[in-house]
Design an enzyme around this catalytic site. Structure first.
Site, PDB file in Angstrom:
ATOM      1  N   ARG A 190       1.338  12.009  -9.712  1.00 60.44           N
ATOM      2  CA  ARG A 190       1.860  10.669  -9.418  1.00 60.44           C
ATOM      3  C   ARG A 190       3.295  10.502  -9.887  1.00 60.44           C
ATOM      4  O   ARG A 190       4.039   9.693  -9.348  1.00 60.44           O
ATOM      5  CB  ARG A 190       1.009   9.597 -10.120  1.00 60.44           C
TER       6      ARG A 190
ATOM      7  N   ASP B 173      -4.191   5.898   5.983  1.00 61.04           N
ATOM      8  CA  ASP B 173      -4.763   7.129   6.506  1.00 61.04           C
ATOM      9  C   ASP B 173      -5.769   6.732   7.598  1.00 61.04           C
ATOM     10  O   ASP B 173      -5.379   6.399   8.705  1.00 61.04           O
ATOM     11  CB  ASP B 173      -5.406   7.840   5.310  1.00 61.04           C
TER      12      ASP B 173
ATOM     13  N   GLU C 157       0.845  -1.194   0.000  1.00 58.15           N
ATOM     14  CA  GLU C 157       0.000   0.000   0.000  1.00 58.15           C
ATOM     15  C   GLU C 157       0.878   1.241   0.000  1.00 58.15           C
ATOM     16  O   GLU C 157       2.004   1.219   0.502  1.00 58.15           O
ATOM     17  CB  GLU C 157      -0.911  -0.059   1.246  1.00 58.15           C
ATOM     18  N   ASP C 158       0.373   2.301  -0.594  1.00 57.97           N
ATOM     19  CA  ASP C 158       1.145   3.542  -0.617  1.00 57.97           C
ATOM     20  C   ASP C 158       1.094   4.267   0.727  1.00 57.97           C
ATOM     21  O   ASP C 158       2.113   4.641   1.280  1.00 57.97           O
ATOM     22  CB  ASP C 158       0.674   4.470  -1.749  1.00 57.97           C
TER      23      ASP C 158
ATOM     24  N   PHE D  94      -2.072  16.519   3.324  1.00 57.22           N
ATOM     25  CA  PHE D  94      -2.287  15.766   2.092  1.00 57.22           C
ATOM     26  C   PHE D  94      -1.006  15.778   1.274  1.00 57.22           C
ATOM     27  O   PHE D  94      -0.463  16.840   0.965  1.00 57.22           O
ATOM     28  CB  PHE D  94      -3.458  16.320   1.290  1.00 57.22           C
TER      29      PHE D  94
HETATM   30  P1  XMP Z   1      -7.642   5.052   4.196  1.00 56.60           P
HETATM   31  O1  XMP Z   1      -8.253   6.297   4.795  1.00 56.60           O
HETATM   32  O2  XMP Z   1      -8.672   4.067   3.807  1.00 56.60           O
HETATM   33  O3  XMP Z   1      -7.030   5.605   2.869  1.00 56.60           O
HETATM   34  O4  XMP Z   1      -6.536   4.499   5.054  1.00 56.60           O
HETATM   35  C1  XMP Z   1      -6.026   4.984   2.195  1.00 56.60           C
HETATM   36  C2  XMP Z   1      -5.984   5.502   0.783  1.00 56.60           C
HETATM   37  O5  XMP Z   1      -6.280   6.895   0.755  1.00 56.60           O
HETATM   38  C3  XMP Z   1      -5.442   7.574  -0.130  1.00 56.60           C
HETATM   39  N1  XMP Z   1      -4.757   8.641   0.617  1.00 56.60           N
HETATM   40  C4  XMP Z   1      -3.996   9.577   0.070  1.00 56.60           C
HETATM   41  N2  XMP Z   1      -3.670   9.797  -1.209  1.00 56.60           N
HETATM   42  N3  XMP Z   1      -2.366  11.635  -0.547  1.00 56.60           N
HETATM   43  C5  XMP Z   1      -2.860  10.828  -1.504  1.00 56.60           C
HETATM   44  O6  XMP Z   1      -2.549  11.032  -2.661  1.00 56.60           O
HETATM   45  C6  XMP Z   1      -2.640  11.487   0.769  1.00 56.60           C
HETATM   46  O7  XMP Z   1      -2.170  12.268   1.611  1.00 56.60           O
HETATM   47  C7  XMP Z   1      -3.512  10.397   1.087  1.00 56.60           C
HETATM   48  N4  XMP Z   1      -3.994   9.929   2.259  1.00 56.60           N
HETATM   49  C8  XMP Z   1      -4.749   8.851   1.917  1.00 56.60           C
HETATM   50  C9  XMP Z   1      -4.490   6.539  -0.673  1.00 56.60           C
HETATM   51  O8  XMP Z   1      -4.909   6.183  -1.955  1.00 56.60           O
HETATM   52  C10 XMP Z   1      -4.614   5.348   0.217  1.00 56.60           C
HETATM   53  O9  XMP Z   1      -4.523   4.140  -0.499  1.00 56.60           O
HETATM   54 MG    MG Z   2      -5.206   6.772  -3.935  1.00 56.09          MG
END
Ligand code: XMP
Ligand code: MG
Length: 178
Positions: free
Chosen positions: A164, A102, A98-99, A151
Site C-alpha cells: 500500500r 473491478d 474509491e481506489d 492485478f
Molecule cells: P469490485 O470487484 O467489487 O472490487 O469492483 C472493488 C475492490 O476490489 C479491490 N480490487 C483490487 N485491489 N488491486 C488491488 O489491490 C487490484 O488490482 C484490485 N482490483 C480490485 C479493491 O479493494 C476495490 O475496492
Molecule cells: Mg481493497
C-alpha cells in the site's frame, strides 16, 4: 518489495497530476454545496487524502470499510460492511471515493445502501477503473485511469495487506500470488 513489481503503470507524478485534475472538476461541480466525502477503506485512503486537498469547497469526510475480497485477487461477490459511517447521509450530497472499480459489485452495493438511507445525491470518484472486468452495470461519475485486466498494487492498493505504501501504481508479478 520493489522486486515483486513487474511494471510501473503510473508514476507518482502522473497520479498527482490526475488527482489535481479530478479535484478541479469536482470543485466546479460541487460549488455552493457541502458534500460528504466517503472514503472506502482501506484502498482509497491515499487517494482520499490527496484528493480532498484539491477540492475547493467546504466538505466533510467520513470512512466506511467493506469487504468482498479477503486475501484473494478475485471478488467473492459477497459485500459486508466492516465499519459503517459515523454520520447520517440523509439529505446529503455524497461523494464516494474509491481506489479501483473491478467487477463493480462493491460499489453497486454501497450506492444502494446510501440511496436507501435517503442521500440527496450519490456520486462516485475512482482513481482506477478496470471496465473489462465489470459484472454489473456501474459507471463512476469521475475516473482517473483506465487499467488493463491485471492485478495492481501501490498508492493504497494492496495484495494481502502489502504494497500500500508504494507511491506509484504497478502490476504485481504473477509469481507473487500464484
Ligand atoms: P469490485 O470487484 O467489487 O472490487 O469492483 C472493488 C475492490 O476490489 C479491490 N480490487 C483490487 N485491489 N488491486 C488491488 O489491490 C487490484 O488490482 C484490485 N482490483 C480490485 C479493491 O479493494 C476495490 O475496492
Ligand atoms: Mg481493497
Amino acid at each position: 518489495m520493489l522486486n515483486d513489481i513487474e511494471e510501473v503503470l503510473y508514476s507518482e507524478e502522473q497520479i498527482q497530476a490526475k488527482v489535481k485534475e479530478l479535484g478541479e472538476v469536482i470543485s466546479r461541480d460541487y460549488e455552493g454545496r457541502n458534500p460528504l466525502v466517503i472514503c472506502v477503506l482501506k484502498g482509497a485512503f491515499m487517494f482520499l487524502s490527496d484528493l480532498v486537498k484539491r477540492i475547493e469547497v467546504p466538505l466533510e469526510v467520513d470512512f466506511m470499510a467493506v469487504s468482498s475480497y479477503g486475501n484473494s485477487t478475485k471478488s467473492s461477490g459477497v459485500v459486508k460492511i466492516i465499519k459503517d459511517l459515523d454520520v447520517t447521509v440523509e439529505g446529503r450530497d455524497v461523494l464516494i471515493v474509491e481506489d479501483i472499480i473491478d467487477s463493480g459489485l462493491t460499489l453497486s452495493y454501497l450506492v444502494d445502501v446510501l440511496e436507501r438511507r435517503n442521500a440527496l445525491s450519490v456520486k462516485i470518484v475512482t482513481l482506477f477503473d478496470k471496465p473489462a472486468r465489470r459484472t454489473v452495470g456501474l459507471e463512476a461519475d469521475y475516473k482517473g485511469f483506465v487499467l488493463p485486466d491485471a492485478f495492481v498494487v501501490g498508492y493504497g492498493l494492496d495484495y494481502a495487506e502489502k504494497y500500500r505504501n508504494l507511491p506509484f501504481i504497478g502490476v504485481l508479478k504473477e509469481a507473487v500470488y500464484s
